[in-house]
Write a protein that holds these residues in place. Structure first.
Motif, PDB file in Angstrom:
ATOM      1  N   GLY A  82       3.303  14.193  -7.996  1.00  0.00           N
ATOM      2  CA  GLY A  82       4.361  13.883  -7.049  1.00  0.00           C
ATOM      3  C   GLY A  82       5.612  14.661  -7.399  1.00  0.00           C
ATOM      4  N   LYS A  83       6.566  14.636  -6.506  1.00  0.00           N
ATOM      5  CA  LYS A  83       7.816  15.340  -6.746  1.00  0.00           C
ATOM      6  C   LYS A  83       8.595  14.615  -7.839  1.00  0.00           C
ATOM      7  CE  LYS A  83       8.234  17.111  -2.080  1.00  0.00           C
ATOM      8  NZ  LYS A  83       9.044  17.151  -0.869  1.00  0.00           N
ATOM      9  N   PRO A  84       9.210  15.362  -8.758  1.00  0.00           N
ATOM     10  CA  PRO A  84      10.013  14.732  -9.815  1.00  0.00           C
ATOM     11  C   PRO A  84      11.055  13.786  -9.229  1.00  0.00           C
ATOM     12  CG  PRO A  84       9.761  17.067 -10.259  1.00  0.00           C
ATOM     13  CD  PRO A  84       9.195  16.817  -8.894  1.00  0.00           C
ATOM     14  N   GLY A  85      11.147  12.600  -9.814  1.00  0.00           N
ATOM     15  CA  GLY A  85      12.109  11.592  -9.366  1.00  0.00           C
ATOM     16  C   GLY A  85      11.612  10.712  -8.233  1.00  0.00           C
ATOM     17  N   SER A  86      10.472  11.054  -7.608  1.00  0.00           N
ATOM     18  CA  SER A  86       9.952  10.203  -6.527  1.00  0.00           C
ATOM     19  C   SER A  86       9.291   8.971  -7.120  1.00  0.00           C
ATOM     20  CB  SER A  86       8.988  10.993  -5.633  1.00  0.00           C
ATOM     21  OG  SER A  86       7.862  11.396  -6.366  1.00  0.00           O
ATOM     22  N   ARG A  87       9.130   7.942  -6.294  1.00  0.00           N
ATOM     23  CA  ARG A  87       8.612   6.657  -6.750  1.00  0.00           C
ATOM     24  C   ARG A  87       7.401   6.246  -5.919  1.00  0.00           C
ATOM     25  NH1 ARG A  87      13.260   4.742  -9.478  1.00  0.00           N
ATOM     26  NH2 ARG A  87      12.522   2.655  -9.891  1.00  0.00           N
ATOM     27  N   LEU A  88       6.579   5.398  -6.535  1.00  0.00           N
ATOM     28  CA  LEU A  88       5.444   4.799  -5.838  1.00  0.00           C
ATOM     29  C   LEU A  88       5.354   3.348  -6.297  1.00  0.00           C
ATOM     30  CD1 LEU A  88       2.872   5.050  -4.072  1.00  0.00           C
ATOM     31  CD2 LEU A  88       1.656   5.584  -6.181  1.00  0.00           C
ATOM     32  N   SER A  89       5.487   2.419  -5.371  1.00  0.00           N
ATOM     33  CA  SER A  89       5.412   1.000  -5.705  1.00  0.00           C
ATOM     34  C   SER A  89       4.031   0.469  -5.375  1.00  0.00           C
ATOM     35  CB  SER A  89       6.470   0.211  -4.927  1.00  0.00           C
ATOM     36  OG  SER A  89       7.761   0.646  -5.291  1.00  0.00           O
ATOM     37  N   ILE A  90       3.469  -0.318  -6.276  1.00  0.00           N
ATOM     38  CA  ILE A  90       2.159  -0.933  -6.091  1.00  0.00           C
ATOM     39  C   ILE A  90       2.383  -2.429  -5.875  1.00  0.00           C
ATOM     40  CG2 ILE A  90      -0.127  -1.320  -7.085  1.00  0.00           C
ATOM     41  CD1 ILE A  90       0.506   1.636  -6.676  1.00  0.00           C
ATOM     42  N   PHE A  91       1.810  -2.973  -4.799  1.00  0.00           N
ATOM     43  CA  PHE A  91       2.001  -4.381  -4.451  1.00  0.00           C
ATOM     44  C   PHE A  91       0.685  -5.141  -4.495  1.00  0.00           C
ATOM     45  CE2 PHE A  91       5.643  -2.332  -2.640  1.00  0.00           C
ATOM     46  CZ  PHE A  91       6.660  -3.255  -2.783  1.00  0.00           C
ATOM     47  N   ASP A  92       0.741  -6.386  -4.920  1.00  0.00           N
ATOM     48  CA  ASP A  92      -0.387  -7.313  -4.819  1.00  0.00           C
ATOM     49  C   ASP A  92      -0.271  -7.988  -3.465  1.00  0.00           C
ATOM     50  OD1 ASP A  92      -2.140  -9.471  -4.836  1.00  0.00           O
ATOM     51  OD2 ASP A  92      -1.764  -9.958  -6.929  1.00  0.00           O
ATOM     52  N   GLN A  93      -1.220  -7.742  -2.597  1.00  0.00           N
ATOM     53  CA  GLN A  93      -1.198  -8.306  -1.246  1.00  0.00           C
ATOM     54  C   GLN A  93      -2.408  -9.200  -1.001  1.00  0.00           C
ATOM     55  OE1 GLN A  93      -1.041  -4.631   1.001  1.00  0.00           O
ATOM     56  NE2 GLN A  93       1.196  -4.696   1.041  1.00  0.00           N
ATOM     57  N   PHE A  94      -2.969  -9.753  -2.077  1.00  0.00           N
ATOM     58  CA  PHE A  94      -4.173 -10.566  -1.930  1.00  0.00           C
ATOM     59  C   PHE A  94      -3.911 -11.814  -1.093  1.00  0.00           C
ATOM     60  CE2 PHE A  94      -7.395 -13.636  -3.266  1.00  0.00           C
ATOM     61  CZ  PHE A  94      -8.532 -12.878  -3.074  1.00  0.00           C
ATOM     62  N   TYR A  95      -2.819 -12.527  -1.391  1.00  0.00           N
ATOM     63  CA  TYR A  95      -2.486 -13.744  -0.650  1.00  0.00           C
ATOM     64  C   TYR A  95      -1.420 -13.443   0.389  1.00  0.00           C
ATOM     65  CZ  TYR A  95      -5.007 -16.200  -4.318  1.00  0.00           C
ATOM     66  OH  TYR A  95      -5.969 -16.616  -5.192  1.00  0.00           O
ATOM     67  N   GLU A  96      -1.751 -13.660   1.659  1.00  0.00           N
ATOM     68  CA  GLU A  96      -0.813 -13.406   2.742  1.00  0.00           C
ATOM     69  C   GLU A  96       0.431 -14.285   2.571  1.00  0.00           C
ATOM     70  OE1 GLU A  96      -0.665 -13.673   7.599  1.00  0.00           O
ATOM     71  OE2 GLU A  96      -2.609 -13.456   6.604  1.00  0.00           O
ATOM     72  N   GLY A  97       1.586 -13.659   2.649  1.00  0.00           N
ATOM     73  CA  GLY A  97       2.849 -14.379   2.499  1.00  0.00           C
ATOM     74  C   GLY A  97       3.300 -14.511   1.057  1.00  0.00           C
ATOM     75  N   LEU A  98       2.455 -14.122   0.087  1.00  0.00           N
ATOM     76  CA  LEU A  98       2.814 -14.222  -1.330  1.00  0.00           C
ATOM     77  C   LEU A  98       2.754 -12.850  -2.008  1.00  0.00           C
ATOM     78  CD1 LEU A  98       0.861 -17.466  -2.280  1.00  0.00           C
ATOM     79  CD2 LEU A  98       3.304 -17.236  -1.828  1.00  0.00           C
ATOM     80  N   GLU A  99       2.972 -11.786  -1.232  1.00  0.00           N
ATOM     81  CA  GLU A  99       2.918 -10.441  -1.784  1.00  0.00           C
ATOM     82  C   GLU A  99       4.046 -10.248  -2.797  1.00  0.00           C
ATOM     83  OE1 GLU A  99       3.245 -11.104   1.485  1.00  0.00           O
ATOM     84  OE2 GLU A  99       1.324 -10.565   2.341  1.00  0.00           O
ATOM     85  N   TYR A 100       3.764  -9.464  -3.824  1.00  0.00           N
ATOM     86  CA  TYR A 100       4.807  -9.129  -4.790  1.00  0.00           C
ATOM     87  C   TYR A 100       4.517  -7.773  -5.414  1.00  0.00           C
ATOM     88  CZ  TYR A 100       1.500 -10.698  -8.370  1.00  0.00           C
ATOM     89  OH  TYR A 100       0.402 -10.849  -9.153  1.00  0.00           O
ATOM     90  N   GLU A 101       5.562  -7.149  -5.941  1.00  0.00           N
ATOM     91  CA  GLU A 101       5.434  -5.833  -6.548  1.00  0.00           C
ATOM     92  C   GLU A 101       4.857  -5.953  -7.948  1.00  0.00           C
ATOM     93  OE1 GLU A 101       8.165  -1.975  -7.715  1.00  0.00           O
ATOM     94  OE2 GLU A 101       8.993  -3.501  -6.392  1.00  0.00           O
ATOM     95  N   VAL A 127       4.023  -3.063  -9.939  1.00  0.00           N
ATOM     96  CA  VAL A 127       4.585  -2.002 -10.783  1.00  0.00           C
ATOM     97  C   VAL A 127       5.263  -0.968  -9.891  1.00  0.00           C
ATOM     98  CG1 VAL A 127       2.484  -0.605 -10.822  1.00  0.00           C
ATOM     99  CG2 VAL A 127       4.078  -0.439 -12.725  1.00  0.00           C
ATOM    100  N   ASP A 128       6.288  -0.348 -10.426  1.00  0.00           N
ATOM    101  CA  ASP A 128       6.995   0.714  -9.739  1.00  0.00           C
ATOM    102  C   ASP A 128       6.834   1.972 -10.582  1.00  0.00           C
ATOM    103  OD1 ASP A 128       8.580   1.775  -7.701  1.00  0.00           O
ATOM    104  OD2 ASP A 128      10.437   1.403  -8.806  1.00  0.00           O
ATOM    105  N   LEU A 129       6.064   2.940 -10.090  1.00  0.00           N
ATOM    106  CA  LEU A 129       5.808   4.175 -10.830  1.00  0.00           C
ATOM    107  C   LEU A 129       6.826   5.228 -10.422  1.00  0.00           C
ATOM    108  CD1 LEU A 129       1.945   4.216 -10.301  1.00  0.00           C
ATOM    109  CD2 LEU A 129       3.183   3.408 -12.312  1.00  0.00           C
ATOM    110  N   VAL A 130       7.427   5.886 -11.420  1.00  0.00           N
ATOM    111  CA  VAL A 130       8.436   6.910 -11.170  1.00  0.00           C
ATOM    112  C   VAL A 130       7.954   8.210 -11.799  1.00  0.00           C
ATOM    113  CG1 VAL A 130      10.839   7.578 -11.477  1.00  0.00           C
ATOM    114  CG2 VAL A 130      10.252   5.159 -11.229  1.00  0.00           C
TER     115      VAL A 130
END
Length: 98
Positions: free
Chosen positions: A16-35, A37-40
């Motif tokens: 990826g481009k230096p300084g760009s980010r990629l966030s990974i979310f747990d979306q298993f339970y609808e309405g209870l999604e959360y981040e 990890v945030d990869l930089v």
């Protein structure tokens, strides 16, 4: 999908481009999604090119079980500390409206 107390080993080889980010979310339970990890992406790459070595991990040889000497055991699950049987033994009601 992993069950309780299970684990996995991951190798992430990302570009990826230096300084760009990629966030990974747990979306298993609808309405209870959360981040999760945030990869930089770093300003300096960890290496100049893609690895040229195998990424597969060696298997761990396990002996086959000796079924001739095996024993059968009964395991009963009662719902843990907050299970109904424990609550009844404590003289409490753990159900709705308790």
């Amino acid at each position: 999908m992993l069950g309780p107390a299970m684990r996995t080993d991951l190798i992430l080889d990302m570009t990826g481009k230096p300084g760009s980010r990629l966030s990974i979310f747990d979306q298993f339970y609808e309405g209870l999604e959360y981040e999760l990890v945030d990869l930089v992406y770093s300003d300096t790459p960890l290496r100049a090119r893609v690895p040229d070595w195998p990424l597969t991990l060696p298997t761990i040889p396990l002996p086959k079980p000796d079924l001739d000497t095996a024993s059968r055991n009964e395991v009963v699950f009662t719902g843990g500390m907050m299970g109904e049987m424990v609550a009844q033994d404590m003289g409490e009601s753990m159900g709705p409206g308790a």
